[in-house]
Each structure stands twice: as structure tokens, then as C-alpha cells.
Design a protein around this motif. Structure first.
Motif, PDB file in Angstrom:
ATOM      1  N   ALA A 319      19.941 -11.529 -41.252  1.00 16.90           N
ATOM      2  CA  ALA A 319      19.133 -10.959 -40.096  1.00 16.90           C
ATOM      3  C   ALA A 319      19.956 -10.083 -39.319  1.00 16.90           C
ATOM      4  CB  ALA A 319      18.738 -12.300 -39.416  1.00 16.90           C
ATOM      5  N   LEU A 320      21.212  -9.890 -39.653  1.00 13.62           N
ATOM      6  CA  LEU A 320      22.061  -9.158 -38.648  1.00 13.62           C
ATOM      7  C   LEU A 320      21.570  -7.825 -38.462  1.00 13.62           C
ATOM      8  CD1 LEU A 320      25.791 -10.417 -39.614  1.00 13.62           C
ATOM      9  CD2 LEU A 320      24.367 -10.807 -37.236  1.00 13.62           C
ATOM     10  N   PRO A 321      21.393  -6.817 -39.434  1.00 12.64           N
ATOM     11  CA  PRO A 321      20.938  -5.547 -39.277  1.00 12.64           C
ATOM     12  C   PRO A 321      19.808  -5.482 -38.392  1.00 12.64           C
ATOM     13  CG  PRO A 321      21.572  -6.054 -41.483  1.00 12.64           C
ATOM     14  CD  PRO A 321      21.298  -7.352 -40.982  1.00 12.64           C
ATOM     15  N   GLY A 322      18.734  -6.352 -38.581  1.00 15.88           N
ATOM     16  CA  GLY A 322      17.688  -6.114 -37.856  1.00 15.88           C
ATOM     17  C   GLY A 322      17.889  -6.494 -36.275  1.00 15.88           C
ATOM     18  N   LEU A 323      18.849  -7.360 -35.806  1.00 11.28           N
ATOM     19  CA  LEU A 323      19.152  -7.504 -34.533  1.00 11.28           C
ATOM     20  C   LEU A 323      19.481  -6.297 -33.558  1.00 11.28           C
ATOM     21  CD1 LEU A 323      21.330 -10.666 -34.742  1.00 11.28           C
ATOM     22  CD2 LEU A 323      18.982 -10.689 -34.374  1.00 11.28           C
ATOM     23  N   GLU A 325      17.712  -3.535 -34.090  1.00 11.54           N
ATOM     24  CA  GLU A 325      16.435  -2.715 -33.895  1.00 11.54           C
ATOM     25  C   GLU A 325      15.617  -3.239 -32.721  1.00 11.54           C
ATOM     26  OE1 GLU A 325      15.875  -0.156 -35.953  1.00 11.54           O
ATOM     27  OE2 GLU A 325      17.751  -0.449 -37.059  1.00 11.54           O
ATOM     28  N   PRO A 326      15.020  -2.025 -32.080  1.00 14.11           N
ATOM     29  CA  PRO A 326      14.043  -2.415 -31.101  1.00 14.11           C
ATOM     30  C   PRO A 326      12.953  -3.284 -31.304  1.00 14.11           C
ATOM     31  CG  PRO A 326      14.262  -0.098 -31.170  1.00 14.11           C
ATOM     32  CD  PRO A 326      14.874  -0.661 -32.500  1.00 14.11           C
ATOM     33  N   PHE A 327      12.874  -4.419 -30.519  1.00 17.26           N
ATOM     34  CA  PHE A 327      11.827  -5.347 -30.792  1.00 17.26           C
ATOM     35  C   PHE A 327      11.936  -6.356 -31.705  1.00 17.26           C
ATOM     36  CE2 PHE A 327       9.850  -1.620 -28.535  1.00 17.26           C
ATOM     37  CZ  PHE A 327       9.763  -2.332 -27.248  1.00 17.26           C
ATOM     38  N   ARG A 328      13.109  -6.494 -32.382  1.00 18.59           N
ATOM     39  CA  ARG A 328      13.485  -7.316 -33.413  1.00 18.59           C
ATOM     40  C   ARG A 328      14.247  -8.335 -33.224  1.00 18.59           C
ATOM     41  NH1 ARG A 328      13.667  -4.716 -38.530  1.00 18.59           N
ATOM     42  NH2 ARG A 328      14.323  -6.816 -39.410  1.00 18.59           N
ATOM     43  N   ARG A 329      13.550  -9.709 -33.132  1.00 14.37           N
ATOM     44  CA  ARG A 329      14.420 -10.807 -32.571  1.00 14.37           C
ATOM     45  C   ARG A 329      14.026 -11.869 -33.408  1.00 14.37           C
ATOM     46  NH1 ARG A 329      11.084 -11.307 -26.752  1.00 14.37           N
ATOM     47  NH2 ARG A 329       9.486 -10.549 -28.344  1.00 14.37           N
ATOM     48  N   LEU A 330      14.816 -13.120 -33.562  1.00 11.57           N
ATOM     49  CA  LEU A 330      14.881 -14.027 -34.440  1.00 11.57           C
ATOM     50  C   LEU A 330      13.973 -15.183 -34.003  1.00 11.57           C
ATOM     51  CD1 LEU A 330      18.769 -15.129 -34.760  1.00 11.57           C
ATOM     52  CD2 LEU A 330      17.285 -13.742 -36.447  1.00 11.57           C
ATOM     53  N   GLY A 355      31.361   5.812 -30.359  1.00 11.43           N
ATOM     54  CA  GLY A 355      31.962   4.452 -30.693  1.00 11.43           C
ATOM     55  C   GLY A 355      31.377   3.742 -32.056  1.00 11.43           C
ATOM     56  N   SER A 356      31.704   2.483 -32.200  1.00  9.98           N
ATOM     57  CA  SER A 356      31.201   1.891 -33.344  1.00  9.98           C
ATOM     58  C   SER A 356      30.853   0.356 -32.684  1.00  9.98           C
ATOM     59  CB  SER A 356      31.988   1.859 -34.491  1.00  9.98           C
ATOM     60  OG  SER A 356      33.178   1.247 -34.257  1.00  9.98           O
ATOM     61  N   VAL A 357      29.821  -0.201 -33.426  1.00  7.86           N
ATOM     62  CA  VAL A 357      29.482  -1.642 -32.997  1.00  7.86           C
ATOM     63  C   VAL A 357      29.253  -2.432 -34.281  1.00  7.86           C
ATOM     64  CG1 VAL A 357      27.016  -1.193 -32.585  1.00  7.86           C
ATOM     65  CG2 VAL A 357      28.267  -3.182 -31.635  1.00  7.86           C
ATOM     66  N   GLY A 358      29.643  -3.509 -34.195  1.00  2.00           N
ATOM     67  CA  GLY A 358      29.536  -4.548 -35.455  1.00  2.00           C
ATOM     68  C   GLY A 358      29.297  -5.948 -35.061  1.00  2.00           C
ATOM     69  N   ALA A 359      28.602  -6.730 -35.801  1.00  4.38           N
ATOM     70  CA  ALA A 359      28.496  -8.054 -35.619  1.00  4.38           C
ATOM     71  C   ALA A 359      28.592  -8.916 -36.792  1.00  4.38           C
ATOM     72  CB  ALA A 359      26.856  -8.194 -34.840  1.00  4.38           C
ATOM     73  N   SER A 360      28.798 -10.031 -36.573  1.00  6.54           N
ATOM     74  CA  SER A 360      29.329 -11.106 -37.688  1.00  6.54           C
ATOM     75  C   SER A 360      29.009 -12.446 -37.373  1.00  6.54           C
ATOM     76  CB  SER A 360      30.853 -11.164 -38.110  1.00  6.54           C
ATOM     77  OG  SER A 360      31.609 -11.451 -37.103  1.00  6.54           O
ATOM     78  N   VAL A 361      28.197 -13.251 -38.212  1.00  6.82           N
ATOM     79  CA  VAL A 361      27.872 -14.642 -37.887  1.00  6.82           C
ATOM     80  C   VAL A 361      29.076 -15.606 -37.773  1.00  6.82           C
ATOM     81  CG1 VAL A 361      25.562 -14.060 -38.931  1.00  6.82           C
ATOM     82  CG2 VAL A 361      27.444 -15.112 -40.137  1.00  6.82           C
ATOM     83  N   ALA A 363      30.148 -19.437 -38.533  1.00  9.26           N
ATOM     84  CA  ALA A 363      29.618 -20.635 -39.280  1.00  9.26           C
ATOM     85  C   ALA A 363      29.047 -21.642 -38.642  1.00  9.26           C
ATOM     86  CB  ALA A 363      30.776 -21.030 -40.310  1.00  9.26           C
ATOM     87  N   GLU A 364      30.010 -22.054 -37.496  1.00 10.64           N
ATOM     88  CA  GLU A 364      29.219 -23.103 -36.488  1.00 10.64           C
ATOM     89  C   GLU A 364      28.132 -22.687 -35.480  1.00 10.64           C
ATOM     90  OE1 GLU A 364      33.089 -21.347 -34.710  1.00 10.64           O
ATOM     91  OE2 GLU A 364      32.054 -21.794 -36.645  1.00 10.64           O
ATOM     92  N   GLY A 365      27.729 -21.351 -35.664  1.00  9.65           N
ATOM     93  CA  GLY A 365      26.455 -21.002 -34.892  1.00  9.65           C
ATOM     94  C   GLY A 365      26.969 -19.830 -33.822  1.00  9.65           C
ATOM     95  N   GLY A 366      25.996 -18.861 -33.655  1.00 10.69           N
ATOM     96  CA  GLY A 366      26.323 -17.830 -32.769  1.00 10.69           C
ATOM     97  C   GLY A 366      26.924 -16.550 -33.396  1.00 10.69           C
ATOM     98  N   LEU A 367      26.994 -15.742 -32.758  1.00  8.63           N
ATOM     99  CA  LEU A 367      27.634 -14.434 -32.961  1.00  8.63           C
ATOM    100  C   LEU A 367      29.107 -13.985 -32.538  1.00  8.63           C
ATOM    101  CD1 LEU A 367      24.247 -12.339 -32.513  1.00  8.63           C
ATOM    102  CD2 LEU A 367      25.024 -13.066 -34.777  1.00  8.63           C
TER     103      LEU A 367
END
Length: 390
Positions: A319-323, A325-330, A355-361, A363-367
Motif C-alpha cells: 500500500a506504500l506507493p498509493g499513499l 497518490e491524491p485521494f488514496r487512503r488506507l 528533493g526526494s521522499v521515501g516511506a517505509s513500514v 513492523a510494530e505499526g506506523g510509518l
């Protein structure tokens, strides 16, 4: 694997063609020389008809050997053919070297307009569409390409100007009715004669109105950041982060989330309003998409420039790439009251600042979201705007 440039390919092609033609000429020259030179027997018979078989003394080093006239003529013919072949080969080699350098020079001259087009395209941005190639010279294919590129830039500039005017008009036309509606609802709710049902309805209308205002504000910020930066000034990210954290204290208290910070000085050349919106979105998303008793860590420093880590529900990796995108929510956060534009605005602002932005999950929850920007000095050297002093 080595990648050849267009100039290198053209040089190799021109040089190869020259060498191929030179080899053909060398072969033709060799065959002509063989055809022109008479045979040794015929030459001797014409030159010395009375002594075709007599031997002649010829010195060979410290000795003298006897050779017949036919042997002398045959040796002369072989020497002549070898000399012609050797001299032609040396001439071909020298000509090949000269042709290679000439091909390199000519390829550079031919490709110079292409380099000009490429350099102009690299300097273009949504904030600077005024550059043109304006190529001089004969009306050939390259000039036609440059003129086509200039025409495309004219159309792009017109489209961006139209978008700028639309965003400015939409900002006024959309915000004003919502502000009027909010005022009318608040006045109606403040009326002493208002029934509880009316006040309950008013509260729902205010919540809907507030969500609409956030949505419109997000769309306008997204449109603005997508247009690029009109100018750059020095922005202290650490000071911006401190301001955002102070203003978000009430939201954190409301959601029962503790906020921790590690703030170090960091300067970025860019738009202060957009950068503040970037950090605000990251911090408020981390607070909203959390659980009671959770925590948020905000770091500002070298690399990454901004890092926001939060606890919360477990996020699927797919689900990370979709976060972004506009109007893409879990599914589990779709009822949090957000507009679904928070991270898409973050990505747009980061791109506008190169710049650059990245996200990783976690294991215990959150981003764990990291944002990085190019060094301030590199942006300053490429910017046409004089940065403000920090």
C-alpha cells in the motif's frame, strides 16, 4: 557496458567509411600497378635482347653476386610493388588518423544544435518557461527541430499561465462561498432560539464545511507546488519545524499522542510557505493516523533533512506507493477526516525543491517517512534568485 555517445558513433561511422574507401582505393592502386608493370621476361627481352641470359655482377654487402638480367628485372618489379603497397598503407594510416579527428570535429559541429536543445530543455522548469533556442542558420532538419521545440515551449508557457490564472481565480471563488456558509451556520447556531436539533445539524454542517475547506486548500497547494517554484530564498527547516510542532500541540493532545523532536540546524533554498506545508502535513498525518497513547518522532538535520516516525496501525507494504497518490487512503484511515491529499502534497513540494521522499513500514505499526533535499550551496549556484541571508 560502455555507452557510446552520438558524437562517438558518428566519428566511428565516418572513420570506418573513410577506411573502407581507403582500402578499396589501395586495392585498386595495387591492381593497377600490377597491370602497368611489364613482366620481367618481356622487359629484359626489350632492354637487352642480345644478352638475355648473361649474368651481371651486383654487390651484396662485402661480396659480389652474379644475377641474370631476368632476375634483376623480377627483383625490381617485386620491390616496386612492395614499395607502392607499403607507401599506400602508410598514407592510408595517416589519412585514417586525420579523418578520425576531422570526423570528431565535424560530428561536434553537426550535433551542436542538438546539444543546445538538450541544454535548454534541462534548464526549463514550470517556474521558468521563457528560455528559447532561437537557432540561426540554414533551414535544415535541425533548425526545423529547434523551431518545433520553441513552438512547443510557447504552448506550454501559455498553458501554465492559464493554470496560474485559474488557480488564483479558484482560490477566491471557492473559498468565499465556504466562508459565507460557515458564517451563516455559526450565526444560526448562536441564536438563542435555536433548537437542539438545529444545533446538531449546524455542527454537522460545520464539520462538512471544514472538510471542504481543507480539501480546497489542499488542491490549491497541490496545484501551486506542481507549477514549480517562482523563486528561492533561504529557509531554516529547524525553525519551521519548531513552529509546526508548536501549532500542532493541540492536535496531539486531542489524539493523546506524545510528540518527540530532535531538531538540528538545516537550511534549504526554496519556498517557505510550501516547506511549512510539507512539515505540517507530515506531522499532522503522523498524529491523526495514530492511536491513543502513541508517539511521533520528528527529526530535522543533515540527511535526511526531515524524518517523521509514528506509531499506529500496521501498514501493508504493497500500500506504500498509493499513499503518495491524491485521494488514496488506507481503508482503516478513510474515516479520519483527512482529504487524502496530505502525502501527495508532500511529494509535489519535494519534487518542486528537487528533493526526494521515501516511506517505509514499521513492523510494530506506523510509518517512517524521510525527506531529503540537495545541499543548499548547490541550489544557490544554480538559482537565478539571490538568496536571503539566514
Amino acid at each position: 557496458m560502455m555507452r557510446w555517445s552520438a558524437r562517438g558513433k558518428m566519428t566511428a561511422m565516418y572513420g570506418g567509411v573513410f577506411l573502407a574507401i581507403g582500402l578499396v582505393l589501395l586495392l585498386i592502386n595495387y591492381l593497377i600497378v600490377l597491370a602497368i608493370l611489364p613482366s620481367p621476361a618481356a622487359a629484359v627481352a626489350r632492354a637487352v635482347p642480345a644478352l638475355p641470359g648473361d649474368a651481371f655482377p651486383l654487390p651484396q654487402g662485402n661480396t659480389t653476386l652474379m644475377y641474370t638480367a631476368g632476375e634483376i628485372a623480377d627483383d625490381f618489379r617485386s620491390t616496386t610493388v612492395s614499395t607502392v603497397l607499403w607507401a599506400s598503407g602508410v598514407a592510408l594510416l595517416i589519412g585514417g588518423v586525420i579523418a578520425t579527428f576531422a570526423s570528431w570535429y565535424m560530428a561536434g559541429r553537426v550535433l551542436q544544435p542538438v546539444h543546445t536543445i538538450t541544454a535548454t530543455a534541462r534548464r526549463l522548469g514550470a517556474e521558468n518557461l521563457t528560455r528559447r533556442i532561437n537557432m540561426d542558420g540554414p533551414d535544415d532538419e535541425l533548425k526545423e527541430l529547434a523551431n518545433t521545440f520553441d513552438g512547443m515551449l510557447d504552448r506550454l508557457a501559455s498553458a501554465f499561465d492559464s493554470q496560474t490564472r485559474f488557480v488564483a481565480n479558484a482560490s477566491h471563488e471557492l473559498r468565499t462561498p465556504l466562508a459565507v456558509q460557515r458564517t451563516l451556520v455559526e450565526v444560526a447556531m448562536a441564536d438563542p432560539a435555536a433548537t437542539p436539533e438545529l444545533k446538531k445539524l449546524g455542527q454537522q454542517l460545520l464539520m462538512t464545511n471544514e472538510r471542504s475547506e481543507r480539501l480546497i486548500e489542499g488542491l490549491l497547494v497541490l496545484a501551486r507546488s506542481d507549477r514549480g517554484l517562482q523563486g528561492r530564498v533561504a529557509v531554516r527547516l529547524d525553525e519551521v519545524a519548531e513552529t509546526v510542532l508548536t501549532s500542532s500541540a493541540g492536535l496531539a493532545k486531542e489524539h493523546e499522542v506524545s510528540v518527540h523532536k530532535v531538531i538540528r540546524p538545516r537550511t534549504v533554498f526554496g519556498d517557505p510557505v510550501l516547506l511549512e506545508r510539507l512539515i505540517t502535513n507530515l506531522v499532522q498525518n503522523a498524529i491523526r493516523y495514530n492511536y491513543g497513547g502513541g508517539s511521533v518522532l520528528v527529526e530535522v538535520g543533515g540527511s535526511p533533512a526531515v524524518r517523521v516516525v509514528n506509531t499506529g496501525p500496521v501498514v501493508p507494504v504493497e500500500a506504500l506507493p498509493g499513499l503518495f497518490e491524491p485521494f488514496r487512503r488506507l481503508e482503516r484511515t478513510s474515516t479520519s477526516g483527512g482529504s487524502g491529499l496530505g502525502l501527495s502534497i508532500v511529494r509535489s513540494v519535494v519534487r518542486a525543491h528537487d528533493g526526494s521522499v521515501g516511506a517505509s513500514v514499521r513492523a510494530e505499526g506506523g510509518l517512517d517517512i524521510r525527506v531529503d533535499f540537495p545541499p543548499a550551496y548547490s541550489v544557490m549556484t544554480t538559482s537565478n534568485t539571490i538568496p536571503a541571508s539566514t
